[in-house]
Design a protein around this motif. Structure first.
Motif, PDB file in Angstrom:
ATOM      1  N   ALA A   3       0.829  -1.204   0.000  1.00  0.00           N
ATOM      2  CA  ALA A   3       0.000   0.000   0.000  1.00  0.00           C
ATOM      3  C   ALA A   3       0.855   1.243   0.000  1.00  0.00           C
ATOM      4  CB  ALA A   3      -0.940  -0.011   1.205  1.00  0.00           C
ATOM      5  N   ARG A   4       1.933   1.223   0.806  1.00  0.00           N
ATOM      6  CA  ARG A   4       2.810   2.395   0.864  1.00  0.00           C
ATOM      7  C   ARG A   4       3.492   2.621  -0.481  1.00  0.00           C
ATOM      8  NH1 ARG A   4       4.234  -0.091   5.845  1.00  0.00           N
ATOM      9  NH2 ARG A   4       3.257   0.942   7.633  1.00  0.00           N
ATOM     10  N   MET A   5       3.930   1.490  -1.119  1.00  0.00           N
ATOM     11  CA  MET A   5       4.588   1.617  -2.411  1.00  0.00           C
ATOM     12  C   MET A   5       3.639   2.184  -3.445  1.00  0.00           C
ATOM     13  SD  MET A   5       6.729  -1.942  -2.506  1.00  0.00           S
ATOM     14  CE  MET A   5       7.252  -1.648  -4.180  1.00  0.00           C
ATOM     15  N   ALA A   6       2.381   1.688  -3.433  1.00  0.00           N
ATOM     16  CA  ALA A   6       1.394   2.194  -4.383  1.00  0.00           C
ATOM     17  C   ALA A   6       1.136   3.661  -4.143  1.00  0.00           C
ATOM     18  CB  ALA A   6       0.096   1.398  -4.262  1.00  0.00           C
ATOM     19  N   GLY A   7       1.013   4.021  -2.878  1.00  0.00           N
ATOM     20  CA  GLY A   7       0.745   5.408  -2.545  1.00  0.00           C
ATOM     21  C   GLY A   7       1.864   6.323  -2.974  1.00  0.00           C
ATOM     22  N   SER A   8       3.124   5.872  -2.778  1.00  0.00           N
ATOM     23  CA  SER A   8       4.250   6.711  -3.151  1.00  0.00           C
ATOM     24  C   SER A   8       4.324   6.876  -4.663  1.00  0.00           C
ATOM     25  CB  SER A   8       5.549   6.099  -2.612  1.00  0.00           C
ATOM     26  OG  SER A   8       5.765   4.824  -3.173  1.00  0.00           O
ATOM     27  N   HIS A   9       3.967   5.813  -5.415  1.00  0.00           N
ATOM     28  CA  HIS A   9       3.992   5.928  -6.869  1.00  0.00           C
ATOM     29  C   HIS A   9       2.953   6.936  -7.335  1.00  0.00           C
ATOM     30  CE1 HIS A   9       4.350   4.703 -11.077  1.00  0.00           C
ATOM     31  NE2 HIS A   9       3.023   4.718 -11.113  1.00  0.00           N
ATOM     32  N   LEU A  10       1.787   6.873  -6.732  1.00  0.00           N
ATOM     33  CA  LEU A  10       0.733   7.787  -7.138  1.00  0.00           C
ATOM     34  C   LEU A  10       1.066   9.219  -6.767  1.00  0.00           C
ATOM     35  CD1 LEU A  10      -2.368   5.674  -6.194  1.00  0.00           C
ATOM     36  CD2 LEU A  10      -1.563   6.190  -8.479  1.00  0.00           C
ATOM     37  N   GLN A  11       1.779   9.399  -5.648  1.00  0.00           N
ATOM     38  CA  GLN A  11       2.165  10.751  -5.276  1.00  0.00           C
ATOM     39  C   GLN A  11       3.081  11.357  -6.325  1.00  0.00           C
ATOM     40  OE1 GLN A  11       1.090  12.627  -2.996  1.00  0.00           O
ATOM     41  NE2 GLN A  11      -0.191  11.165  -1.902  1.00  0.00           N
ATOM     42  N   PRO A 114      -3.771   4.806   8.347  1.00  0.00           N
ATOM     43  CA  PRO A 114      -3.108   3.842   9.238  1.00  0.00           C
ATOM     44  C   PRO A 114      -3.954   2.603   9.494  1.00  0.00           C
ATOM     45  CG  PRO A 114      -3.890   5.752  10.468  1.00  0.00           C
ATOM     46  CD  PRO A 114      -4.045   6.080   9.015  1.00  0.00           C
ATOM     47  N   GLU A 115      -5.270   2.773   9.529  1.00  0.00           N
ATOM     48  CA  GLU A 115      -6.164   1.645   9.804  1.00  0.00           C
ATOM     49  C   GLU A 115      -7.530   1.940   9.189  1.00  0.00           C
ATOM     50  OE1 GLU A 115      -7.841  -0.971  13.627  1.00  0.00           O
ATOM     51  OE2 GLU A 115      -6.731   0.907  13.929  1.00  0.00           O
ATOM     52  N   LEU A 116      -8.133   0.899   8.640  1.00  0.00           N
ATOM     53  CA  LEU A 116      -9.456   1.053   8.044  1.00  0.00           C
ATOM     54  C   LEU A 116     -10.502   1.235   9.134  1.00  0.00           C
ATOM     55  CD1 LEU A 116     -11.086   0.971   5.369  1.00  0.00           C
ATOM     56  CD2 LEU A 116     -11.475  -1.451   5.837  1.00  0.00           C
ATOM     57  N   GLU A 118     -14.735   3.039  10.011  1.00  0.00           N
ATOM     58  CA  GLU A 118     -16.058   3.198   9.402  1.00  0.00           C
ATOM     59  C   GLU A 118     -16.138   4.425   8.506  1.00  0.00           C
ATOM     60  OE1 GLU A 118     -15.370   2.850  12.523  1.00  0.00           O
ATOM     61  OE2 GLU A 118     -16.546   1.259  13.464  1.00  0.00           O
ATOM     62  N   THR A 119     -15.180   5.352   8.621  1.00  0.00           N
ATOM     63  CA  THR A 119     -15.219   6.595   7.834  1.00  0.00           C
ATOM     64  C   THR A 119     -13.971   6.798   6.980  1.00  0.00           C
ATOM     65  OG1 THR A 119     -14.304   7.819   9.722  1.00  0.00           O
ATOM     66  CG2 THR A 119     -16.708   7.721   9.532  1.00  0.00           C
ATOM     67  N   SER A 120     -13.140   5.781   6.858  1.00  0.00           N
ATOM     68  CA  SER A 120     -11.891   5.926   6.112  1.00  0.00           C
ATOM     69  C   SER A 120     -12.161   6.184   4.629  1.00  0.00           C
ATOM     70  CB  SER A 120     -11.036   4.662   6.253  1.00  0.00           C
ATOM     71  OG  SER A 120     -10.599   4.483   7.576  1.00  0.00           O
ATOM     72  N   GLU A 121     -11.446   7.169   4.060  1.00  0.00           N
ATOM     73  CA  GLU A 121     -11.487   7.388   2.616  1.00  0.00           C
ATOM     74  C   GLU A 121     -10.359   6.587   1.998  1.00  0.00           C
ATOM     75  OE1 GLU A 121     -11.557  11.011  -0.684  1.00  0.00           O
ATOM     76  OE2 GLU A 121     -10.889  11.383   1.366  1.00  0.00           O
ATOM     77  N   VAL A 122     -10.713   5.677   1.125  1.00  0.00           N
ATOM     78  CA  VAL A 122      -9.738   4.766   0.536  1.00  0.00           C
ATOM     79  C   VAL A 122      -9.361   5.194  -0.884  1.00  0.00           C
ATOM     80  CG1 VAL A 122      -9.284   2.351  -0.110  1.00  0.00           C
ATOM     81  CG2 VAL A 122     -10.599   2.866   1.956  1.00  0.00           C
ATOM     82  N   VAL A 123     -10.342   5.652  -1.646  1.00  0.00           N
ATOM     83  CA  VAL A 123     -10.113   6.029  -3.044  1.00  0.00           C
ATOM     84  C   VAL A 123     -10.609   7.453  -3.285  1.00  0.00           C
ATOM     85  CG1 VAL A 123     -10.609   5.497  -5.452  1.00  0.00           C
ATOM     86  CG2 VAL A 123     -10.342   3.637  -3.802  1.00  0.00           C
ATOM     87  N   GLU A 124      -9.757   8.270  -3.879  1.00  0.00           N
ATOM     88  CA  GLU A 124     -10.125   9.627  -4.276  1.00  0.00           C
ATOM     89  C   GLU A 124     -10.129   9.695  -5.797  1.00  0.00           C
ATOM     90  OE1 GLU A 124      -8.539  14.246  -3.635  1.00  0.00           O
ATOM     91  OE2 GLU A 124      -7.476  12.549  -2.737  1.00  0.00           O
ATOM     92  N   THR A 125     -11.118  10.369  -6.365  1.00  0.00           N
ATOM     93  CA  THR A 125     -11.256  10.396  -7.823  1.00  0.00           C
ATOM     94  C   THR A 125     -11.309  11.826  -8.344  1.00  0.00           C
ATOM     95  OG1 THR A 125     -13.681  10.307  -7.704  1.00  0.00           O
ATOM     96  CG2 THR A 125     -12.507   8.208  -7.839  1.00  0.00           C
ATOM     97  N   GLY A 126     -11.013  11.974  -9.620  1.00  0.00           N
ATOM     98  CA  GLY A 126     -11.107  13.246 -10.320  1.00  0.00           C
ATOM     99  C   GLY A 126     -11.482  12.999 -11.777  1.00  0.00           C
ATOM    100  N   ASP A 191      -5.614  -3.823   1.784  1.00  0.00           N
ATOM    101  CA  ASP A 191      -6.651  -3.508   2.770  1.00  0.00           C
ATOM    102  C   ASP A 191      -7.608  -4.671   2.963  1.00  0.00           C
ATOM    103  OD1 ASP A 191      -5.899  -1.014   3.624  1.00  0.00           O
ATOM    104  OD2 ASP A 191      -7.082   0.072   2.153  1.00  0.00           O
ATOM    105  N   ILE A 192      -7.985  -5.318   1.874  1.00  0.00           N
ATOM    106  CA  ILE A 192      -8.918  -6.445   1.957  1.00  0.00           C
ATOM    107  C   ILE A 192      -8.271  -7.603   2.709  1.00  0.00           C
ATOM    108  CG2 ILE A 192     -10.153  -8.173   0.607  1.00  0.00           C
ATOM    109  CD1 ILE A 192     -10.636  -6.072  -1.510  1.00  0.00           C
ATOM    110  N   ASP A 193      -6.988  -7.870   2.429  1.00  0.00           N
ATOM    111  CA  ASP A 193      -6.293  -8.946   3.139  1.00  0.00           C
ATOM    112  C   ASP A 193      -6.223  -8.660   4.634  1.00  0.00           C
ATOM    113  OD1 ASP A 193      -5.914 -10.280   0.775  1.00  0.00           O
ATOM    114  OD2 ASP A 193      -3.865  -9.558   0.459  1.00  0.00           O
ATOM    115  N   ALA A 194      -5.933  -7.406   4.987  1.00  0.00           N
ATOM    116  CA  ALA A 194      -5.862  -7.039   6.407  1.00  0.00           C
ATOM    117  C   ALA A 194      -7.230  -7.170   7.066  1.00  0.00           C
ATOM    118  CB  ALA A 194      -5.332  -5.613   6.561  1.00  0.00           C
ATOM    119  N   LEU A 195      -8.271  -6.763   6.355  1.00  0.00           N
ATOM    120  CA  LEU A 195      -9.627  -6.861   6.908  1.00  0.00           C
ATOM    121  C   LEU A 195     -10.047  -8.313   7.064  1.00  0.00           C
ATOM    122  CD1 LEU A 195     -12.137  -5.306   7.813  1.00  0.00           C
ATOM    123  CD2 LEU A 195     -12.918  -5.349   5.435  1.00  0.00           C
ATOM    124  N   GLU A 196      -9.696  -9.130   6.085  1.00  0.00           N
ATOM    125  CA  GLU A 196     -10.036 -10.554   6.159  1.00  0.00           C
ATOM    126  C   GLU A 196      -9.337 -11.219   7.341  1.00  0.00           C
ATOM    127  OE1 GLU A 196     -10.255 -14.327   3.065  1.00  0.00           O
ATOM    128  OE2 GLU A 196      -8.727 -12.784   2.787  1.00  0.00           O
TER     129      GLU A 196
END
Length: 350
Positions: A3-11, A114-116, A118-126, A191-196
């Motif tokens: 997740a961190r790697m994906a986030g850094s690439h998108l940044q 840091p943790e999923l 009930e109000t976490s924003e996971v995906v932002e769109t434009g 995120d899904i793996d962590a939630l599972e």
């Protein structure tokens, strides 16, 4: 970690926020090379016919209706197409308006958390809207995502690609977005793996609201990606849209898009399975609680029954006239309670 790697690439794709309603960049490209000088988009478009094979690339960020009206007048854009460029909630699509093609794309970014919850924003769109003509390409961006400076910079390093014209710009943007879709899907998978794992951990603290929130964010991601399938199929299969040498580039983008769509479908099924498993866990926990309550109620009922019998004040009852009758009855009550507790415990009720 993923997740961190994906986030850094998108940044790296997103640059600093650009002021709303402004021209980000405007340049003339001839033979794949940026021409020197800084011209207004009106002057640049007027200059293009003097150079064979040249085109204008105009980049706008959240233009106002008045600004888009002026752009439409200069580049002879259809008013219906301009409406999609002003709004920021258009679905991905591709349409022809005479000699101009309208291409609407959705940008996505994984939001680090840091943790999923009930109000976490996971995906932002434009939104990115492209107007592609024979001598120009106009990119209109809404939101802080998907800055196109890196795309422009990469293309300017490959003049042999830019020499093919405005559709190369469209491909470069689609290719960058397809890569970002893959990165976001990889981060969501973490995120899904962590939630599972959390759901199936004994004495878990996860609740159904967290699963539902992830499903909602996944649905937002799906709305940004899935509708792009039809426009991309049109570009790949309809020979009237693209030159042959450009069409093969879009096939690769279409393959990446299909991979992302398949992942989203798999993630949605997995979220449904996790939700059903959590609901089953809640039902089992409630049944266990009811069995425990019933077992303790049975133990208490035994004591109540014995006490009730001896509270009837009959004259002729066993042990009433015995010196040790009272402690004997207490011993029987305690023994019955222990026996029932052992039976219920051995059967799994306690």
């Amino acid at each position: 970690m993923a997740a961190r790697m994906a986030g850094s690439h998108l940044q790296s794709v997103a640059h600093a926020p650009a002021p709303a309603g402004r021209v980000v960049d405007c340049a003339i490209y001839a033979d794949g090379r940026r021409q020197p000088g800084q011209l207004s988009y009106a002057d640049a478009y007027a200059e293009v016919p003097r150079t064979p094979g040249a085109f204008v690339w105009l980049g706008l960020h959240e233009p106002t209706a008045e600004q888009m009206a002026d752009v439409a007048e200069v580049f002879k854009l259809d008013p219906l197409a301009v409406e999609d460029a002003v709004t920021a909630d258009s679905r991905p699509k591709i349409e022809r308006f005479g000699e101009v093609t309208l291409f609407v794309l959705r940008t996505t970014r994984y939001v680090e958390h840091p943790e999923l919850t009930e109000t976490s924003e996971v995906v932002e769109t434009g939104v990115i809207v492209l107007f592609i003509g024979e001598r120009f390409v106009i990119t209109v961006r809404h939101g802080q995502l998907g800055a196109l400076g890196p795309v422009r910079g990469d293309l300017e390093q490959e003049p042999h690609r830019l020499a093919h014209g405005p559709w190369v710009v469209a491909h470069a943007i689609c290719d960058r977005l397809a890569d970002s879709y893959l990165d976001v899907s990889t981060a969501i998978e973490v995120d899904i793996d962590a939630l599972e794992e959390k759901v199936f951990t004994p004495r878990t603290s996860s609740n159904i609201a967290q699963i539902y929130q992830l499903k909602r964010e996944l649905m937002e991601f799906k709305r940004a990606v899935a509708p792009l399938q039809r426009p991309m199929t049109t570009l790949v299969e309809d020979k009237t849209f693209l030159p042959k040498e450009i069409r093969r580039y879009f096939r690769n983008v279409n393959d990446h898009l299909q991979r992302v769509v398949e992942r989203i479908a798999a993630y949605d099924d997995l979220c449904n399975s996790i939700l059903q498993a959590r609901l089953a866990q809640v039902t089992v926990d409630q049944n266990n609680d009811m069995r425990k309550i019933a077992a303790w109620a049975a133990i208490a009922a035994m004591q109540t029954a014995i006490a009730g019998i001896y509270g009837m004040n009959f004259d002729y009852m066993p042990e009433l006239q015995t010196q040790y009758g009272y402690p004997a009855v207490l011993t029987v009550m305690l023994g019955a309670a222990l026996l029932l507790h052992r039976m219920f415990r051995s059967s799994g009720w306690l």
